[in-house]
Scaffold this motif. Structure first.
Motif, short mmCIF file in Angstrom:
data_model
loop_
_atom_site.label_atom_id
_atom_site.label_comp_id
_atom_site.label_asym_id
_atom_site.label_seq_id
_atom_site.Cartn_x
_atom_site.Cartn_y
_atom_site.Cartn_z
N ALA A 112 0.50 -1.20 0.33
CA ALA A 112 0.04 0.53 0.08
C ALA A 112 0.78 1.68 -0.56
CB ALA A 112 -0.70 0.22 1.93
N GLU A 113 1.78 1.84 1.03
CA GLU A 113 2.77 2.53 0.45
C GLU A 113 3.50 2.46 -1.02
OE1 GLU A 113 4.16 1.94 5.89
OE2 GLU A 113 5.57 1.34 3.72
N ARG A 136 0.76 4.35 -3.09
CA ARG A 136 0.42 5.70 -2.30
C ARG A 136 2.29 6.49 -3.44
NH1 ARG A 136 -0.43 7.69 3.60
NH2 ARG A 136 -2.87 7.34 2.70
N GLU A 137 3.18 5.89 -3.07
CA GLU A 137 4.26 6.90 -4.54
C GLU A 137 4.17 6.61 -5.37
OE1 GLU A 137 7.60 4.83 -2.64
OE2 GLU A 137 7.18 4.95 -0.57
N SER A 138 3.49 6.18 -6.10
CA SER A 138 3.70 6.17 -7.82
C SER A 138 2.68 7.47 -8.05
CB SER A 138 3.01 4.30 -8.31
OG SER A 138 3.09 4.78 -9.54
N VAL A 158 -1.11 6.60 -9.21
CA VAL A 158 -1.83 5.89 -8.61
C VAL A 158 -2.44 7.49 -8.15
CG1 VAL A 158 -2.55 4.85 -6.64
CG2 VAL A 158 -0.80 3.89 -8.24
N SER A 191 -5.48 6.61 -5.79
CA SER A 191 -5.86 7.34 -4.56
C SER A 191 -5.30 5.31 -4.33
CB SER A 191 -7.13 7.41 -3.92
OG SER A 191 -8.03 6.92 -4.86
N VAL A 192 -5.02 5.67 -2.75
CA VAL A 192 -5.02 3.93 -1.87
C VAL A 192 -6.40 3.91 -0.77
CG1 VAL A 192 -3.22 2.64 -1.10
CG2 VAL A 192 -2.15 3.84 -3.34
N TYR A 229 -6.40 1.75 2.06
CA TYR A 229 -5.52 0.64 2.73
C TYR A 229 -5.98 0.91 4.49
CZ TYR A 229 -2.89 -2.45 4.69
OH TYR A 229 -2.70 -4.04 5.59
N LEU A 261 -2.71 2.73 6.59
CA LEU A 261 -1.82 4.00 6.81
C LEU A 261 -2.17 4.98 7.06
CD1 LEU A 261 -2.04 3.46 1.83
CD2 LEU A 261 0.15 3.00 3.94
N ASP A 281 -5.27 7.65 6.52
CA ASP A 281 -6.44 7.12 5.27
C ASP A 281 -7.80 7.54 6.03
OD1 ASP A 281 -7.13 4.36 3.71
OD2 ASP A 281 -8.43 4.93 5.31
N LEU A 311 -7.32 0.62 -4.64
CA LEU A 311 -6.62 1.26 -5.17
C LEU A 311 -6.93 1.72 -6.65
CD1 LEU A 311 -3.84 1.10 -7.52
CD2 LEU A 311 -4.04 -0.97 -5.78
#
Length: 425
Positions: free
Chosen positions: A304-305, A308-310, A313, A315-316, A318, A321, A324, A344
């Protein structure tokens, strides 16, 4: 016993010289000395008599799951959908209604919105974020239950179990919680006020994608007789059941009235009971459940982390986190982790989501989740395909959403697969 020990030892105690593991009793029938003995069983079913609704292998697994959830009894079913269906039918008849979170699993939405409606039972939907007062305002005469999901599939929203329990109990009805993603390792809803807990055992409880199954667990905490005295509902639990020799469930079975009624009425008539071999395989999964859940959670948080860095993407979802929207509820109800499932949403919507999904190599594209192997699904075109745009929005699903289920592979291999798929997008 702690839960790690319960997963190994509850439900079955070997006799002196007996098998060390739960034996498979592969038989439909059981033999008796006399007609009188059989007749007694049809008045008070305290022994096995037919494997359409009770079997020694299944019984051992039922006792184990009941102990894990902190309930007084459990009943296995042939699927999670069957568990949801029987949990409601044990309470509601034509003309009745119940409340349910609008973000629950898509198959459950269709079951509640379409199939139960055809049977004359209405589902009244509410948002998990609604206040207690807003939920109470949705009750009608004949509303007999509240239904929620600990971690919603696939949007990964966290249910405020205590809030729903207060609303349900204020109206003298039980709270049903689907605990499939959390499992009793991460959350025990009965401890937070739930009266009935269900699972799709096909997911984490089994863990190996070996067979479909479900289970209903009765907390034993709901006072059916008191509810009947106050409101006149749940007469089926208190008054004689003419279909079973006039038995009064609350009088004859006390705290186990709900689960015994489900078995004697519904399982007797619907017969959606698993085979002994299926229960045996489920038990193998249960024995390693605590170990597996710890690793699922560790892999899930790391992946999930990474998502989130991409920059691809949007939104994530999880709950473990930081930041969240469900982090506070997760800290309360799921302090040991939030499973291995991640929701995601890809920038670029449906096309980008499908391109990413198709580019994965290690991760399987399959209509499943919570497997021992990593798997992925595009809910809007699969499990939630039958929902309207309004229902999809209420469930927190858009065209770019992906449900990513981390398995037990080395997390570096999972991340490498994700990176090469993102590069393809």
């Amino acid at each position: 016993m702690n839960i790690e020990t319960q997963c190994l030892h509850e439900g079955y105690t070997p006799e002196n010289g007996g098998p060390g593991v739960v034996p498979i009793v592969q038989s439909t029938t059981y033999r008796f000395d006399s007609t009188e003995h059989i007749a007694r069983l049809f008045d008070m079913p305290t022994e096995y008599m037919y494997s359409r609704f009770a079997n020694p292998t299944c019984d051992a697994v039922e006792k184990k799951i009941a102990a894990l959830e902190g309930g007084v009894g459990a009943m296995l079913t042939t699927s999670g959908q069957a568990a949801s269906l029987l949990a409601i039918l044990n309470l509601c008849s034509a003309g009745d209604s119940f409340l349910a979170m609008n973000s629950v699993y898509g198959g459950t939405v269709n079951l509640f919105s379409v199939t139960l409606k055809r049977l004359g039972i209405e589902c009244i939907w509410f948002d998990g974020g609604d206040s207690e007062e807003e939920i109470l305002a949705k009750f009608r005469p004949g509303t007999k239950a509240v239904f929620g999901e600990t971690l919603t599939n696939p949007s990964m929203q966290v249910c405020d179990i205590e809030k729903l329990a207060r609303a349900a109990h204020a109206k003298n009805v039980p709270l049903i919680i689907d605990n499939t993603f959390a499992t009793p390792v991460l959350c025990r809803p009965i401890a937070w006020g739930a009266d009935i807990v269900i699972h799709s055992t096909s997911k984490y409880l089994d863990g190996h994608a070996l067979q479909i199954g479900g289970v209903i667990v009765d907390s034993g905490n709901f006072d059916w007789a008191s509810a009947y005295e106050k409101t006149g509902v749940f007469a089926d639990f208190v008054l004689p059941d003419e279909s079973y020799h006039g038995v009064k469930y609350t009088e004859a079975f006390g705290r186990a009235a709900y689960i015994i009624k489900a078995r004697m009425q519904l399982m007797r008539d619907f017969g959606c009971y698993p085979a002994a071999h299926s229960a045996f395989l489920l038990n193998l999964g249960l024995e390693t459940l605590p170990v597996r859940m710890r690793q699922y959670c560790a892999n899930g948080l790391r992946v999930a982390e990474h998502f989130r860095e991409s920059p691809l993407v949007a939104s994530v979802g999880y709950p473990a986190l930081p930041g969240d929207p469900y982090k506070t509820l997760a800290d309360k109800y799921l302090p040991d982790g939030c499973s291995g499932v991640i929701s995601l949403s890809m920038k670029g919507g449906k096309n980008a989501a499908m391109k990413f999904t198709d580019a994965l190599k290690l991760t399987s594209r399959e209509v499943h989740v919570a497997d021992i192997r990593s798997c992925v699904l595009h809910p809007a075109s699969a499990t939630h395909r039958q929902l309207t745009d309004e229902q999809l929005q209420a469930a927190g699903i858009d065209g770019g959403m992906i449900r990513f289920s981390c398995g037990l592979e080395n997390v570096e291999d999972i991340l490498a697969d994700i990176d090469q798929a993102l590069a393809a997008v």
